[in-house]
Motif scaffolding. Structure first.
Motif: not given
Length: 246
Positions: A138-155
């Protein structure tokens, strides 16, 4: 090709929904089937706290109609750790517990990180490499819920896109509202439902989220879930958004 927009809530067992969303007297074992008749998706929260049996996933799949999908919240043992690169064993246990029994009712896996978890480029890159592309065929799709402002990063956005993982767009005062890059599907978590609104969100806000969901659907399937906030209002909010989407 325009994707399908599915709208749902977090879980399906919540006592205050009895008599407000679920008809009075409906048996608890029939609540998932009722939800499946009125919404098009739900998040499974139980998988965050513990392992489930393959037969349990199979029974959940049987309870809902064609087209309905379950998003699955990944185990806390995968994400609530100091070094994410060491999560391989926990990830394998989580994905191998029988989620493939959901069949075509299998939606994305949501990997939720604590608000205290900051973006560590190398560690997060190593974590993403641990996420399997499929399980039991079964193919899997992944979603990331990050909650720290440092993730608002182009990298981070580029890293997620290269891994094929969606970045969850959160509607919350304390979490960053990060718009990820295109990966073929989108994931929205709406956490601002209020008690003084019959539909949780004001009609104008429902219209705004419907417009965003339609826009995201140009790039693939969209999953929108009303979570927490004034939880008793979330089913009404999900139904209002479904109606707004036509």
């Amino acid at each position: 090709m325009t994707g399908r927009i599915r709208v749902g809530i977090g879980g399906w067992v919540y006592e205050p929904w009895r008599g407000t969303f679920y008809p009075q007297g409906l048996r608890q074992k029939d609540e998932l089937a009722y939800l499946g008749q009125h919404l098009s998706a739900t998040e499974i929260n139980a998988t965050y706290y513990g392992t489930q049996k393959p037969a349990t996933f199979a029974n959940w799949a049987k309870a809902v109609p064609d087209g309905f999908q379950f998003a699955i919240k990944a185990s806390r043992y995968c994400t609530n750790r100091k070094i994410l690169a060491e999560a391989g064993e926990s990830i394998a246990k989580f994905t191998g517990q029988g989620i493939a029994e959901l069949g075509d009712r299998l939606g994305p896996i949501i990997w939720q990180f604590a608000a205290t978890k900051a973006f560590d480029r190398n560690d997060f890159a190593a974590f993403l490499k641990l996420l399997p592309a499929s399980v039991d065929g079964m193919p899997l799709r992944h979603a990331l819920e990050v909650r720290h402002a440092s993730f608002d990063d182009p990298a981070f956005k580029t890293m997620a896109q290269q891994a094929g993982a969606a970045i969850v767009r959160a509607d919350h005062d304390d979490y960053p509202a990060i718009d990820g890059l295109t990966v073929g599907f989108s994931y929205l978590r709406l956490m601002h439902a209020r008690d003084n609104e019959a539909t949780g969100y004001a009609p104008s806000a429902i219209a705004d989220w419907a417009a965003l969901a339609r826009d995201r659907a140009a790039d693939g399937d969209v999953f929108a879930f009303f979570i927490s906030g004034a939880k008793v209002r979330n089913p009404a909010a999900a139904q209002a958004l479904t109606e707004a989407l036509g």
